[in-house]
Design a protein around this motif. Structure first.
Motif, PDB file in Angstrom:
ATOM      1  N   LEU A  55       0.833  -1.191   0.000  1.00  0.00           N
ATOM      2  CA  LEU A  55       0.000   0.000   0.000  1.00  0.00           C
ATOM      3  C   LEU A  55       0.873   1.249   0.000  1.00  0.00           C
ATOM      4  O   LEU A  55       1.770   1.382   0.830  1.00  0.00           O
ATOM      5  CB  LEU A  55      -0.921   0.006   1.222  1.00  0.00           C
ATOM      6  N   VAL A  56       0.597   2.160  -0.936  1.00  0.00           N
ATOM      7  CA  VAL A  56       1.405   3.366  -1.108  1.00  0.00           C
ATOM      8  C   VAL A  56       0.544   4.586  -0.786  1.00  0.00           C
ATOM      9  O   VAL A  56      -0.558   4.740  -1.310  1.00  0.00           O
ATOM     10  CB  VAL A  56       1.956   3.480  -2.542  1.00  0.00           C
ATOM     11  N   GLY A  57       1.039   5.450   0.098  1.00  0.00           N
ATOM     12  CA  GLY A  57       0.317   6.655   0.472  1.00  0.00           C
ATOM     13  C   GLY A  57       0.794   7.164   1.814  1.00  0.00           C
ATOM     14  O   GLY A  57       1.889   6.819   2.271  1.00  0.00           O
ATOM     15  N   PRO A  76       2.520  -4.655   3.744  1.00  0.00           N
ATOM     16  CA  PRO A  76       3.571  -3.622   3.739  1.00  0.00           C
ATOM     17  C   PRO A  76       3.031  -2.262   3.303  1.00  0.00           C
ATOM     18  O   PRO A  76       2.098  -2.162   2.513  1.00  0.00           O
ATOM     19  CB  PRO A  76       4.595  -4.166   2.729  1.00  0.00           C
ATOM     20  N   ILE A  77       3.648  -1.215   3.827  1.00  0.00           N
ATOM     21  CA  ILE A  77       3.259   0.159   3.524  1.00  0.00           C
ATOM     22  C   ILE A  77       4.487   0.915   3.028  1.00  0.00           C
ATOM     23  O   ILE A  77       5.566   0.807   3.618  1.00  0.00           O
ATOM     24  CB  ILE A  77       2.687   0.873   4.769  1.00  0.00           C
ATOM     25  N   VAL A  78       4.323   1.664   1.966  1.00  0.00           N
ATOM     26  CA  VAL A  78       5.362   2.574   1.476  1.00  0.00           C
ATOM     27  C   VAL A  78       4.816   3.985   1.571  1.00  0.00           C
ATOM     28  O   VAL A  78       3.783   4.304   0.981  1.00  0.00           O
ATOM     29  CB  VAL A  78       5.775   2.241   0.032  1.00  0.00           C
ATOM     30  N   HIS A  79       5.491   4.823   2.328  1.00  0.00           N
ATOM     31  CA  HIS A  79       4.993   6.173   2.585  1.00  0.00           C
ATOM     32  C   HIS A  79       5.216   7.089   1.382  1.00  0.00           C
ATOM     33  O   HIS A  79       6.260   7.051   0.721  1.00  0.00           O
ATOM     34  CB  HIS A  79       5.688   6.771   3.810  1.00  0.00           C
ATOM     35  N   ALA A 102       3.638   8.199  -8.370  1.00  0.00           N
ATOM     36  CA  ALA A 102       5.045   8.195  -8.778  1.00  0.00           C
ATOM     37  C   ALA A 102       5.855   7.199  -7.954  1.00  0.00           C
ATOM     38  O   ALA A 102       6.716   6.485  -8.487  1.00  0.00           O
ATOM     39  CB  ALA A 102       5.633   9.595  -8.647  1.00  0.00           C
ATOM     40  N   ILE A 103       5.600   7.127  -6.648  1.00  0.00           N
ATOM     41  CA  ILE A 103       6.314   6.179  -5.796  1.00  0.00           C
ATOM     42  C   ILE A 103       5.978   4.748  -6.207  1.00  0.00           C
ATOM     43  O   ILE A 103       6.843   3.867  -6.245  1.00  0.00           O
ATOM     44  CB  ILE A 103       5.970   6.424  -4.323  1.00  0.00           C
ATOM     45  N   ALA A 104       4.701   4.483  -6.517  1.00  0.00           N
ATOM     46  CA  ALA A 104       4.301   3.142  -6.948  1.00  0.00           C
ATOM     47  C   ALA A 104       4.999   2.749  -8.246  1.00  0.00           C
ATOM     48  O   ALA A 104       5.446   1.605  -8.412  1.00  0.00           O
ATOM     49  CB  ALA A 104       2.787   3.075  -7.106  1.00  0.00           C
TER      50      ALA A 104
END
Length: 400
Positions: A55-57, A76-79, A102-104
């Motif tokens: 999850l990205v955000g 998992p989480i990506v900030h 963009a991060i994704a």
């Protein structure tokens, strides 16, 4: 998940078994009902379909929603500090280089995710994905493929809005993209392809469609082209893949959506107008529910942006949890079917001497940086990540 927050490394598959695809990166900040409905749909995809996600955000908002389902620490989480607003267009991809989309895309380029799912602004998702993932080598323009609810099996239509102006050679490549997509989604070895125009005769249409018809008919491209199709053929299942430009496809798609919505409203009013009509509707309740599920866009997940060095599923901006779950499952199926490699093989068959001589700039998948200096890119203060938060990039170890 390992102690430092990294997703576990996939186990080496046994001989004769297909490797499990990498996790799907879900943009939790895109959509009218983000992040609540996005996270709810992601949790359902993990529980009901065994789909691996990241999850990205904004990490604190994601963690708050996961806590409602008892899933904190299990996904998992990506900030990401920034998010694209629903009203932002293509320029947002430059204004917000650290957005969740963009991060994704960055995770896909790093080989840490296999696909992207987003319910954000279509223009923003398309522009950011094209900027970050680049087009596949030899692909002139990307296309959005959507699924039409036809019988006996669904029909694929592309383009639905990614490229409004296209050349005849581009329509031929759209047919190649749609063929590869239908092979995975519909399980067809050789799906039939039709060209959307104003008449079934080869001479009907404008210069672009007439030339495209000639190329599809005479070329050696490995596709089953059956000829032209008209607007009234879109929901009849006459062909497996319908090819058109993005302007026509988007108008046709929204026309069908509005027509189906109006027809359902009229039927509902007729079935509830009198006591006898309500009794008849009660007896046919199961049949009407099946029809509604088949025509519901949430069943199909959304459109797929084809032709990039990565898989991008674009859900509707008003998607609820059910639609997000379907989009995650669709992305998982495409990643497992190696859609990017399948498109590369199919497009290679269309590259005749005329196609092959062209050069397509940055559509070679290389990681070219925009003409901006490091000073032009805003830097944000780095915060210490939580235990379940995965950094969006891997930094080298510090010197002793």
């Amino acid at each position: 998940m390992t102690g430092d927050g990294e997703p576990p490394r996939p186990a080496t598959p046994r001989r004769g078994t297909a490797p499990r695809p990498l996790p799907i990166a879900v943009d939790t900040m895109g959509g009218d009902h983000a992040p609540e409905e996005i996270v709810a749909g992601a949790v359902a995809a993990v529980r009901d379909h065994d789909v691996r996600l990241v999850l990205v955000g904004q990490a604190w908002r994601i963690r708050r929603e996961l806590d409602l389902y008892g899933m904190v620490g299990k996904i998992p989480i990506v900030h990401a500090d920034e998010a694209l607003d629903m009203g932002e267009g293509a320029l947002a991809s430059w204004r917000k280089p650290r957005s969740s989309i963009a991060i994704a895309c960055h995770l896909i380029k790093q080989g840490r995710a296999s696909a992207l799912v987003s319910a954000g602004s279509t223009a923003g998702v398309v522009a950011t994905s094209r900027l970050r993932l680049k087009g596949q080598q030899g692909v002139l323009r990307p296309a959005i493929a959507v699924t039409l609810p036809t019988r006996p099996r669904p029909t694929i239509m592309l383009d639905a809005g990614a490229t409004t102006d296209v050349k005849p050679e581009g329509l031929v490549q759209f047919a190649a993209l749609g063929t590869a997509y239908a092979q995975i989604l519909l399980g067809l070895e050789r799906p039939t392809v039709g060209l959307l125009t104003i008449g079934t005769e080869p001479a009907k249409g404008n210069k672009t469609t007439r030339r495209a018809h000639e190329l599809l008919t005479t070329g050696s491209h490995g596709m089953e082209f059956t000829g032209n199709v008209e607007g009234h053929d879109l929901l009849t299942g006459k062909v497996d893949v319908v090819v058109t430009d993005g302007f026509t496809g988007n108008v046709a798609l929204k026309t069908m959506e509005g027509t189906i919505r109006t027809a359902f409203a009229e039927v509902r009013d007729a079935m509830t107008s009198t006591p006898a009509a309500r009794m008849g509707a009660l007896l046919q309740r199961r049949r009407f529910q099946d029809l509604r599920d088949r025509l519901d866009p949430d069943t199909y997940g959304g459109g797929v942006l084809l032709g990039l060095n990565g898989t991008v599923v674009i859900a509707h901006g008003a998607s609820r949890a059910r639609a997000v779950t379907s989009a995650c499952d669709l992305a998982h199926r495409l990643a497992a079917g190696r859609i990017v490699e399948r498109i590369r093989e199919q497009v290679a068959l269309t590259r005749t001497s005329r196609f092959g001589r062209w050069t397509h700039g940055d559509r070679d998948g290389t990681d070219r940086q925009p003409d901006r200096t490091p000073e032009d890119v805003p830097r944000l203060p780095e915060a210490r990540p939580a235990a379940d938060t995965v950094p969006d990039r891997k930094e080298p170890p510090a010197a002793p």
